[in-house]
Each structure stands twice: as C-alpha cells, then as structure tokens.
Design a protein around this motif. Sequence first.
Motif, short mmCIF file in Angstrom:
data_model
loop_
_atom_site.label_atom_id
_atom_site.label_comp_id
_atom_site.label_asym_id
_atom_site.label_seq_id
_atom_site.Cartn_x
_atom_site.Cartn_y
_atom_site.Cartn_z
N VAL A 1 -0.93 5.60 -4.84
CA VAL A 1 -1.74 5.45 -6.05
C VAL A 1 -1.86 3.96 -6.37
CG1 VAL A 1 -1.22 7.71 -7.04
CG2 VAL A 1 0.27 5.79 -7.55
N ASP B 1 -0.76 12.64 -12.25
CA ASP B 1 -0.41 13.75 -11.36
C ASP B 1 0.92 13.51 -10.66
OD1 ASP B 1 -2.78 14.93 -12.16
OD2 ASP B 1 -3.85 14.43 -10.30
N LYS C 1 -4.62 9.97 -11.40
CA LYS C 1 -3.83 10.10 -10.18
C LYS C 1 -2.36 9.77 -10.45
CE LYS C 1 -7.57 9.31 -6.94
NZ LYS C 1 -8.18 8.39 -5.97
#
Length: 94
Positions: free
Chosen positions: A74, A28, A25
């Motif tokens: 995140v 990304d 995550k």
Amino acid sequence: MTVGFVAFHYPRPSHFDEFVGRVRKVRDVLSSAPGCLSVECWISADGEAVVSTGQWESDEAFAASFAAVATADVDVTFDERECRPRQIVKLSSV
C-alpha cells in the motif's frame, strides 16, 4: 483500554480521488488485523481533507495493524500529492 487515532490528510485537488483510494486500501489492511474494532474513511465537510479514524482493543493490536501496513503493498508515502502535513492524533479510552 481501547486505543484509536484520527488522521487528517490534505491531498491536492488533482490527487483527491486517488488519495481516497489509497486511504481505503490502508483501511483494508488495518482492519484485517486481529483486535481492530473499526477503521473508517471520511471526507471533511469543506471537501479539503480526507479523514481516517480507527479503534483497536489494545495498544498491541494497534501496533500490529500498523506493522501490517508497513509490510503490505500500500502507498503511504507523504509527497507532493499532499498540500500540507498530515495531522495524526493517537487516542486512548478513559
């Protein structure tokens, strides 16, 4: 000058898969920022570390990517899910 990093994370075995998901995550978010050339997630050959690597066009792009992480949804918390401190090395091209 390109810049990069290598980070070694040491999740406890009971949190290993969860930690890989957390790193993906973050990858990304980092890779979506302008100037990011690559961000990768690896597992060490001994299976003990999750290793992340990244490369950016400039120090400014590097900083912008990490600023994006700071405001994204995140989980980058270091806590009892990891069994030893992270090792993070920032790199500069020569």
